[in-house]
Structure formats: C-alpha cells, structure tokens
Design a protein around this motif. Structure first.
Motif, PDB file in Angstrom:
ATOM      1  N   CYS A   1     -12.394  10.203   4.105  1.00 25.92           N
ATOM      2  CA  CYS A   1     -10.947  10.174   3.919  1.00 25.92           C
ATOM      3  C   CYS A   1     -10.514  11.560   3.443  1.00 25.92           C
ATOM      4  N   LEU A   2      -9.737  12.254   4.251  1.00 24.54           N
ATOM      5  CA  LEU A   2      -9.369  13.636   3.960  1.00 24.54           C
ATOM      6  C   LEU A   2      -8.215  13.747   2.979  1.00 24.54           C
ATOM      7  N   ASN A   3      -7.296  12.807   3.030  1.00 26.57           N
ATOM      8  CA  ASN A   3      -6.115  12.879   2.158  1.00 26.57           C
ATOM      9  C   ASN A   3      -5.434  11.527   2.148  1.00 26.57           C
ATOM     10  N   SER A   4      -4.681  11.274   1.080  1.00 23.94           N
ATOM     11  CA  SER A   4      -3.896  10.051   0.956  1.00 23.94           C
ATOM     12  C   SER A   4      -2.589  10.399   0.264  1.00 23.94           C
ATOM     13  N   VAL A   5      -1.471  10.000   0.867  1.00 28.57           N
ATOM     14  CA  VAL A   5      -0.147  10.327   0.352  1.00 28.57           C
ATOM     15  C   VAL A   5       0.634   9.040   0.151  1.00 28.57           C
ATOM     16  N   ASP A   6       1.132   8.834  -1.070  1.00 28.61           N
ATOM     17  CA  ASP A   6       1.961   7.677  -1.366  1.00 28.61           C
ATOM     18  C   ASP A   6       3.392   7.987  -0.936  1.00 28.61           C
ATOM     19  N   THR A   7       3.904   7.265   0.061  1.00 31.49           N
ATOM     20  CA  THR A   7       5.235   7.517   0.592  1.00 31.49           C
ATOM     21  C   THR A   7       6.326   6.777  -0.170  1.00 31.49           C
ATOM     22  N   GLY A   8       5.958   5.793  -0.968  1.00 29.90           N
ATOM     23  CA  GLY A   8       6.939   5.048  -1.739  1.00 29.90           C
ATOM     24  C   GLY A   8       7.536   3.855  -1.037  1.00 29.90           C
ATOM     25  N   SER A   9       7.200   3.634   0.240  1.00 35.23           N
ATOM     26  CA  SER A   9       7.738   2.482   0.965  1.00 35.23           C
ATOM     27  C   SER A   9       6.786   2.100   2.087  1.00 35.23           C
ATOM     28  N   GLN A  10       7.020   0.934   2.654  1.00 34.61           N
ATOM     29  CA  GLN A  10       6.192   0.405   3.734  1.00 34.61           C
ATOM     30  C   GLN A  10       6.147   1.370   4.913  1.00 34.61           C
TER      31      GLN A  10
ATOM     32  N   ASP B   1       0.829  -1.217   0.000  1.00 31.02           N
ATOM     33  CA  ASP B   1       0.000   0.000   0.000  1.00 31.02           C
ATOM     34  C   ASP B   1       0.859   1.261   0.000  1.00 31.02           C
ATOM     35  N   ARG B   2       1.758   1.386   1.002  1.00 32.02           N
ATOM     36  CA  ARG B   2       2.757   2.461   1.089  1.00 32.02           C
ATOM     37  C   ARG B   2       2.141   3.845   1.306  1.00 32.02           C
ATOM     38  N   CYS B   3       0.888   3.927   1.703  1.00 29.17           N
ATOM     39  CA  CYS B   3       0.190   5.205   1.800  1.00 29.17           C
ATOM     40  C   CYS B   3      -0.072   5.588   3.249  1.00 29.17           C
TER      41      CYS B   3
ATOM     42  N   LEU C   1      13.246   7.652   8.512  1.00 30.55           N
ATOM     43  CA  LEU C   1      12.178   8.362   9.199  1.00 30.55           C
ATOM     44  C   LEU C   1      11.924   9.645   8.428  1.00 30.55           C
ATOM     45  N   THR C   2      10.666   9.939   8.141  1.00 29.31           N
ATOM     46  CA  THR C   2      10.318  11.110   7.343  1.00 29.31           C
ATOM     47  C   THR C   2       9.444  12.041   8.165  1.00 29.31           C
ATOM     48  N   LEU C   3       9.845  13.311   8.191  1.00 33.08           N
ATOM     49  CA  LEU C   3       9.079  14.342   8.891  1.00 33.08           C
ATOM     50  C   LEU C   3       8.267  15.115   7.873  1.00 33.08           C
ATOM     51  N   TRP C   4       6.944  15.187   8.085  1.00 33.05           N
ATOM     52  CA  TRP C   4       6.012  15.836   7.159  1.00 33.05           C
ATOM     53  C   TRP C   4       5.397  17.053   7.820  1.00 33.05           C
ATOM     54  N   LYS C   5       5.120  18.057   6.993  1.00 36.81           N
ATOM     55  CA  LYS C   5       4.349  19.221   7.436  1.00 36.81           C
ATOM     56  C   LYS C   5       2.877  18.962   7.154  1.00 36.81           C
TER      57      LYS C   5
END
Length: 481
Positions: A375-384, A362-364, A408-412
């Motif tokens: 569902c307000l938003n869906s973001v494909d992160t590219g990895s598990q 899925d990666r989302c 680890l990814t920090l998102w705004k």
C-alpha cells in the motif's frame, strides 16, 4: 610581483629564498596602496599585467590616493585645522573630485534607445501555433463551488444504489446510462438521444452497463441475473447469457472478447462471448456482492472490490475453469478498507498502480503496487468515495463523493493536494464516465441529473511522425527485408 622589481645585485638564490619567505609569512594587516603612477612606460606591461593586479591604465590613481589618505589626515589634524585650511580643503575637493565621493560608483542609467529593441511585427504573415485550450477551473477556495457543469441533463428514475454501475462512455463517443428498466444512448458528437432497450418489470431494473472495446456492442446486466449483449448500431439483441449468477449482476468489465461479470452472489465469471459455452473461468474470493471490477491496461490483472470490504487482484495465469473450493486464486488480497470497495481505477502511466476508494465507513483513497502488494499511500477524503478516474494526459486523479458535499474532487498525484472541487449535485455522485479523448467527465447522481465537466481539458493532438530524409551512406537500409 614581477621579477624585474628585484635589484640586479641580488643573486638568484637569494631571490628564490625571498620568494619562499613571502609565500609563507603572515599577510600584513595594513591596506595595500597602489603606485601613484597612472600608467606604465612599457606598453606591454599595461596590456598584459599581473594576474593579481588589474590594469591600472583605466584607474584615476590620484583621486583614489586622495580619498584613501584625506580622511586620515582630517582625523589627525581635526583640532589644529583653521577655517582657512578647511575652506581650501573643500575647494580642492570640489576641483579634484568634481563632486565624486566614492572610488567605485555606478554610472548613470543608459539613455533610452532611439527605437525599441522589440518591434511590433505583423502576425498575420506568420504561422502561429494554436494555443492549447485551457480548463475552466477558477482558482478559488477549495470549499467553494469552483464551476458549474458545462451541460446538465435530466436522468429520471435513475436507481440510487451505491453497488450498481449504471453508466459508461464508449470508444465511439456514445454515452450509455440506465434509467430504471431502460438503457438510453447519448451521442456526444451531436447531442442526440435514443433508447436502446427496455426490459420487463420481472427482469428489471437494469443493474449495470458496459461498452465493448469496439464501441458498438454493449453488455447489460439485469436484476434477474441475466446478461444481455446488444448491437447499438441496429438496436438488436444479439445474445442473452443465463445461469452465470444466482442473483443480480451489478458490475461488468471487458477484456477484449472476454466479458467479466460480478454478481451479488460474490462470484466473478469470465465469459467468452464468441463461444456457445461462454463460461471459461471463475474467481472465488468475495463473500458478498461484487460491486467493482476493472481490468488493467495490459489485460493481465483484474481488480475486484466487494461489499465485504475486500479488494482482490487476480492474475490471468492463476485462473482456473474448475477451481477447488479451498484454492487460493488471487494474487493479492487487501483487507485495509473499512467499508465496501466500489471505486477502482488503474493508472494510465504506471501499469502496476491501482487506486481504490472505500464507502461511507472508510472514506479513504488507497494506492497499491499490484506487483509487490504494498500500500503506497492512503488519503482520508472525509466522505464516501463512489468513483475514481485518472487523467489520461496529466498526473491527476478525480474522485466523486457522497454526503456531505456530494462533490467531485480533483487531486494532484502523488502529492494528493486538492486542485479543485466541483459541486452542483445535491445527492451522492454515484457514477462517473470519461470521454474517449479523456477531457470530459460525465457524472450521474441520485438527484436524477447527469452533468458534464471539462475537468481534464482538451488534450493536444498527436504530432505527425517526421518523415525520414536521410541521405547518408546507410539511407538505403531503412527497411527490413
């Protein structure tokens, strides 16, 4: 135009007619030439003036008239001008204009002040507000290593299993982590490490750990389906809950005195640890292992994710102690994820906002309004997506991932723009836990390392409440009797 400019012999009626005509006629295209007089004889006239004509006392009208008319005369007499007249014109211009070539010009720059406006002061005698500690996140390319962990500890024998929850950080600032069949405690205040418990091989390994809200008691789920309750201050086993599940217990979540457990059998059970008959409610909805459990901040809603790719929102008011097999207990059932749903995080600044993350297929990261089910938003992160944590002080979200970067990814939030990527793990980052103050995040991965990141920064200390100093007529009514 002032009324005094009209001739006294003209009647007032004709004056009003002339005034009306001037307001309705077309504006002439010729330029307006001001009077040649440099000032008025009546002092009141040049102090008040007409609202459309500025005060002319400060104007050099002779220079203005010369500059407006001389170019036109030059064009008209360009052919007939003699050398002597040209020399006379230049001499006149030099003496009259004093090397000025424009009617409106900027003055020269003001001279520098004799002493600086902002003078240095002795800061030692002033009480300065301490600067807020800044997060160490250098601004470089997102796909580079932004920083190394502040601290790295060995975590040998940690089970590399996506569906387990082997780490938690309690309110007493003690981190618990399960390594194989042993649970260790790491005290963040002094960096000391101690062993809480070890189970036998037939009961182990440990499959989940979760601190109670008091920061003293801890629940430990086992591969044998048992759940143990321990007192961390005395390293004493208080109770063992048996018969709750038919297989391993991979997820735990506390809601005051209620311990919610999720098992490989797909069952979700609420256990009141104060009661002898501890099973008080059950939730049926997952067909495969429950790998994610999170109570909302209000304690009214429970989010559960499973290996069946389902995400459920359960409401306390809809729970039942003896549900019928076909009863629809969940408030919402989301089937949008295309892989197992383990990563769950309730938003600290919006009570009905839930973030969920899907596995390798899925990666989302998806955001849900749990009141409406949208569902307000869906973001494909590219990895598990292995784990999610909200920043308690800013609108930011931290996610941990697997292949290929194990970062680890920090998102705004809500733009979901990447702020930083923290790399260093060489295997998927399965578990994350947040310190009680919200500033530090611990991550554990299949590479058998435990890393600490100051990704959220040190929060500002709360300001003390201002004391009431009211002396008004109602100052004596400050207390409710």
């Amino acid at each position: 135009m002032d009324a005094g400019s009209f001739s006294s012999s003209v009647s007032s009626e004709k004056g009003r007619s002339a005034s009306r005509r001037s307001a309705l006629r077309d504006v002439p295209s010729r330029p307006f030439l001001p009077s040649m007089h440099t000032s008025s004889g009546n002092p009141s006239s040049w102090q008040t003036g007409d609202r459309f004509i500025p005060d002319r006392s400060a104007m050099d009208m002779d220079v203005a008239y010369y500059l407006l008319t001389e170019p036109r005369k030059e064009k008209e007499n360009a052919v007939a001008a003699s050398p002597s007249k040209e020399a006379y014109r230049k001499l006149l211009a030099e003496n009259l204009l004093k090397n000025r070539t424009r009617i409106l010009t900027f003055k020269n720059k003001p001279p520098p002040p004799s002493q600086p406006f902002f003078q240095e002061v002795d800061v030692s005698s002033h009480h300065l507000k301490p600067a807020k500690q800044r997060r160490y996140i250098p601004q470089v390319n997102y796909f580079q290593c932004l920083q190394s962990a502040e601290r790295t500890l060995d975590a040998p024998d940690i089970v590399d299993d996506y569906y387990l929850n082997l780490m938690d950080w309690g309110s007493s600032n003690v981190l618990s982590i399960a390594l194989g069949s042993t649970v260790y405690l790491w005290d963040a205040s002094d960096g000391s490490t101690s062993e809480l418990m070890t189970v036998d091989d037939d009961a182990g390994p440990v499959t989940s750990v979760s601190w109670a809200p008091d920061g003293r008691h801890i629940a430990v789920g086992l591969n044998s389906s048992d759940i143990q309750l321990w007192d961390s201050s005395s390293n004493r086993l208080l109770r063992t809950l048996r018969g709750v599940h038919g297989s391993r217990v991979g997820s735990l979540a506390w809601n005051n005195n209620i311990l919610t457990t999720g098992g490989m059998d797909g069952m979700i059970v609420n256990n009141d640890v104060r009661m002898r008959s501890h099973v008080v409610q059950m939730y049926r909805g997952h067909q495969q292992e429950v790998c994610g459990l999170k109570w909302s901040g209000s304690g009214q809603q429970l989010a559960s994710g499973g290996n069946d790719n389902l995400l459920h929102i359960w409401d306390v008011s809809m729970a039942s102690s003896n549900p019928s097999p076909g009863q629809n207990q969940w408030l919402h059932r989301f089937e949008d994820h295309m892989a197992a749903v383990k990563a769950l995080a309730w938003c600290p600044f919006q009570s009905n906002l839930l973030a969920s993350g899907g596995g390798g297929g899925d990666r989302c990261i998806k955001f849900w309004n749990t009141h409406t089910g949208a569902c307000l938003n869906s973001v494909d992160t590219g990895s598990q997506v292995c784990a999610l944590l909200w920043n308690k002080n800013e609108r930011e979200l931290l996610s941990s991932h697997g292949f290929t970067q194990n970062q680890l990814t920090l998102w705004k939030y809500p733009s979901m723009v990447k702020i930083a990527e923290l790399t260093g793990h060489t295997s998927r980052v399965l578990f994350m836990a947040q310190s009680p103050d919200g500033g530090t995040v611990a991550s554990a991965a299949g590479d058998e390392t435990l890393r600490f990141w100051n990704v959220f920064g040190t929060p500002e200390p709360p300001k003390p409440a201002a004391k009431s100093t009211s002396t008004g007529p109602f100052s004596s009514f400050n207390h409710i009797r």
